[in-house]
Design a protein around this motif. Structure first.
Motif, PDB file in Angstrom:
ATOM      1  N   PHE A  25       0.856  -1.190   0.000  1.00  0.00           N
ATOM      2  CA  PHE A  25       0.000   0.000   0.000  1.00  0.00           C
ATOM      3  C   PHE A  25       0.896   1.245   0.000  1.00  0.00           C
ATOM      4  CE2 PHE A  25      -2.685  -3.286   1.656  1.00  0.00           C
ATOM      5  CZ  PHE A  25      -3.965  -2.966   1.252  1.00  0.00           C
ATOM      6  N   ALA A  40      -6.899   8.222   7.650  1.00  0.00           N
ATOM      7  CA  ALA A  40      -6.958   7.234   6.564  1.00  0.00           C
ATOM      8  C   ALA A  40      -7.920   7.694   5.472  1.00  0.00           C
ATOM      9  CB  ALA A  40      -7.392   5.876   7.126  1.00  0.00           C
ATOM     10  N   SER A  44      -6.792   8.581   1.708  1.00  0.00           N
ATOM     11  CA  SER A  44      -7.250   7.653   0.671  1.00  0.00           C
ATOM     12  C   SER A  44      -7.772   8.362  -0.576  1.00  0.00           C
ATOM     13  CB  SER A  44      -8.342   6.726   1.227  1.00  0.00           C
ATOM     14  OG  SER A  44      -9.511   7.464   1.514  1.00  0.00           O
ATOM     15  N   ARG A  47      -4.274   8.071  -2.354  1.00  0.00           N
ATOM     16  CA  ARG A  47      -3.307   6.995  -2.092  1.00  0.00           C
ATOM     17  C   ARG A  47      -4.031   5.704  -1.728  1.00  0.00           C
ATOM     18  NH1 ARG A  47      -2.175  11.379   0.405  1.00  0.00           N
ATOM     19  NH2 ARG A  47      -0.359  12.585  -0.165  1.00  0.00           N
ATOM     20  N   THR A  48      -3.333   4.594  -1.861  1.00  0.00           N
ATOM     21  CA  THR A  48      -3.891   3.340  -1.359  1.00  0.00           C
ATOM     22  C   THR A  48      -3.563   3.256   0.132  1.00  0.00           C
ATOM     23  OG1 THR A  48      -1.866   2.185  -2.020  1.00  0.00           O
ATOM     24  CG2 THR A  48      -3.717   2.127  -3.563  1.00  0.00           C
ATOM     25  N   VAL A  49      -4.585   2.924   0.920  1.00  0.00           N
ATOM     26  CA  VAL A  49      -4.452   2.987   2.380  1.00  0.00           C
ATOM     27  C   VAL A  49      -5.009   1.716   3.005  1.00  0.00           C
ATOM     28  CG1 VAL A  49      -5.140   4.241   4.468  1.00  0.00           C
ATOM     29  CG2 VAL A  49      -4.703   5.507   2.361  1.00  0.00           C
ATOM     30  N   VAL A  50      -4.293   1.167   3.984  1.00  0.00           N
ATOM     31  CA  VAL A  50      -4.847   0.117   4.835  1.00  0.00           C
ATOM     32  C   VAL A  50      -4.796   0.609   6.278  1.00  0.00           C
ATOM     33  CG1 VAL A  50      -2.653  -1.169   4.990  1.00  0.00           C
ATOM     34  CG2 VAL A  50      -4.794  -2.315   5.556  1.00  0.00           C
ATOM     35  N   LEU A 166     -13.468   6.380   3.628  1.00  0.00           N
ATOM     36  CA  LEU A 166     -12.303   5.519   3.386  1.00  0.00           C
ATOM     37  C   LEU A 166     -12.690   4.367   2.461  1.00  0.00           C
ATOM     38  CD1 LEU A 166      -9.407   4.542   4.006  1.00  0.00           C
ATOM     39  CD2 LEU A 166     -10.276   3.526   6.122  1.00  0.00           C
ATOM     40  N   ARG A 167     -13.819   3.734   2.764  1.00  0.00           N
ATOM     41  CA  ARG A 167     -14.244   2.588   1.950  1.00  0.00           C
ATOM     42  C   ARG A 167     -14.577   3.018   0.531  1.00  0.00           C
ATOM     43  NH1 ARG A 167     -17.315  -0.147   6.348  1.00  0.00           N
ATOM     44  NH2 ARG A 167     -15.876  -1.727   7.129  1.00  0.00           N
ATOM     45  N   ASN A 169     -13.366   5.309  -1.136  1.00  0.00           N
ATOM     46  CA  ASN A 169     -12.132   5.594  -1.881  1.00  0.00           C
ATOM     47  C   ASN A 169     -11.298   4.334  -2.095  1.00  0.00           C
ATOM     48  OD1 ASN A 169     -12.732   8.300  -2.010  1.00  0.00           O
ATOM     49  ND2 ASN A 169     -11.514   8.865  -0.230  1.00  0.00           N
ATOM     50  N   GLY A 171     -10.286   2.216   0.294  1.00  0.00           N
ATOM     51  CA  GLY A 171      -9.405   1.892   1.427  1.00  0.00           C
ATOM     52  C   GLY A 171      -9.777   0.567   2.066  1.00  0.00           C
ATOM     53  N   THR A 172      -8.842   0.027   2.827  1.00  0.00           N
ATOM     54  CA  THR A 172      -9.010  -1.280   3.460  1.00  0.00           C
ATOM     55  C   THR A 172      -8.950  -1.114   4.971  1.00  0.00           C
ATOM     56  OG1 THR A 172      -7.950  -2.354   1.593  1.00  0.00           O
ATOM     57  CG2 THR A 172      -7.979  -3.588   3.660  1.00  0.00           C
TER      58      THR A 172
END
Ligand SMILES: Cc1cc2nc3c(=O)[nH]c(=O)nc-3n(C[C@H](O)[C@H](O)[C@H](O)COP(=O)(O)OP(=O)(O)OC[C@H]3O[C@@H](n4cnc5c(N)ncnc54)[C@H](O)[C@@H]3O)c2cc1C
Length: 371
Positions: A25, A40, A44, A47-50, A166-167, A169, A171-172
């Motif tokens: 990520f 987050a 997101s 960017r890719t975010v966890v 977050l979701r 976008n 995000g995890t």
């Protein structure tokens, strides 16, 4: 907030069922309280975010235990601009279909000495204070400061709005996922029981555990002190629904209506280890004594109680930005008693600093100020 026991995994299920996984990520965020989810969600966008949370549910610790008040004059002077800047988000929050702020007002009552000079506060007499809250013993009061702009916050709604953002976008979120080790490098390797998460950046939003997470990364702590604060509910009186929050200028107690109950607190600040905080009977008894002395409420029993950790840096201000020794490790800790009301602006600031690289010397919130 998520249902107890529900496990949220947005990554490829096959990888997780295999046990160890290795997933790359842009950013790993540690901590699923308000700081972690707001950061987050903002990160997101581009960017890719966890987001990794140790507990089975998000917002289990301090975020789920607040008094839920937006109080413009409250907190360290450096954080007050963050509170003000957050209003824009609170007044028009994305991903939520109802207002998250509800008018409440706040009254700081003074039993001895001069009235405090609170930004936006209006000095009022003891009699005027008792008109707003008839249970107050006006014969004991010097006066009060009335802050009409204080509002109740829907903390669960605010937290959930960021989870949705977050979701949406991509995000995890992974719960029941404790970060047990962090290896600096390009990429970082963040180790949990589910596997190793690789990322260019790590955000430390671990609340009371912020220094512990830094140590796991081999970095110097900033010197956080978690401080326990106790709260409890008592039965409301027939007219209390419209009362403002009442807080004592000496920081000895506060109370405010909460639905059909009154939320009360000793306003205690007892230093603690980072733990799952529990209320102490003695703190509840002392709060009841003080509130009963100042009012005609005659509280005899409580309905429920809890405690949470408000975590402070040594100077009481927040810690936001890159670590001076490892600039791809970003601090977002030390929110103290204002972590909900400052979250929108703090998350945007963290996002800007993450793009902008090293913080200018002397900038507020700079983690390097403790070196
Ligand atoms: C009684 C009380 C009243 C308050 N009233 C107000 C108020 O009226 N207004 C206001 O703005 N603020 C208030 N606050 C303060 C506010 O609640 C906090 O500032 C805020 O919730 C802090 O959020 P956080 O995300 O930093 O911490 P937390 O909510 O504690 O989140 C940190 C998370 O990190 C996780 N974590 C830690 N270590 C790891 C690890 N190794 N791996 C994975 N996850 C990890 C934890 O499990 C936790 O969920 C109050 C607090 C209390 C206790």
């Amino acid at each position: 907030m998520t249902q107890p026991g529900r496990r949220e995994i947005g990554v490829d299920r096959r990888l997780s069922t295999l046990g160890w996984m290795n997933t790359r990520f842009d950013v790993v965020v540690v901590g699923g309280g308000i700081a972690g989810v707001s950061a987050a969600a903002e990160l997101s966008r581009n960017r890719t975010v966890v987001l990794l949370e140790r507990e089975p549910t998000l917002a289990y610790h301090t975020t789920g235990r607040s008094a839920a008040l937006f109080f413009g004059s409250y907190g360290h002077p450096d954080t007050i601009p963050l509170t003000r800047a957050s209003l824009e988000w609170f007044n028009d929050p994305p991903h939520v279909d109802h207002p998250v702020l509800t008018p409440r007002g706040a009254m700081t009552v003074v039993f001895s000495g001069a009235l405090p000079d609170l930004a936006g506060g209006i000095p009022i007499t003891a009699e005027e204070a008792a008109e707003r809250v008839p249970a107050l013993r006006s014969d004991l009061l010097v006066g009060a400061v009335w802050e009409p702009d204080a509002t109740d916050m829907d903390v669960a709604g605010i937290h959930q709005a960021y989870v949705r953002q977050l979701r949406s976008n991509g995000g995890t979120i992974v719960t029941s996922s404790e970060v047990t080790a962090l290896r600096a490098g390009s990429p970082w390797r963040v180790i949990t029981p589910d596997g190793i998460w690789e990322a260019d950046h790590v955000v430390n939003a671990a609340g009371a555990w912020g220094d512990e997470v830094a140590r796991l990364a081999g970095l110097r702590p900033v010197g956080l002190t978690p401080k326990r604060r106790t709260a409890f509910m008592v039965a409301a009186t027939p007219d209390s629904e419209r009362w403002p929050l009442v807080t004592d200028a000496g920081h000895n107690f506060y109370f405010k209506p909460d639905g059909t109950q009154l939320l009360c607190s000793l306003a205690d600040e007892t230093p603690s280890e980072p733990v799952d905080a529990r209320p102490e009977d003695i703190d509840i008894a002392l709060a009841i004594e003080r509130i009963n002395d100042a009012t005609t409420l005659q509280i005899r029993s409580i309905r429920s109680s809890w405690a949470g950790l408000r975590t402070f840096a040594p100077d009481g201000s927040m810690v936001i930005g890159p670590d001076p020794d490892e600039p791809t490790f970003h601090w977002l800790v030390g929110q103290g008693g204002t972590g909900i009301q400052t979250a929108p602006a703090a998350a945007l600031l963290l996002d800007e600093l993450l793009i902008g690289g090293p913080t200018p010397a002397g900038a507020p919130f700079d983690p390097a100020r403790f070196r």
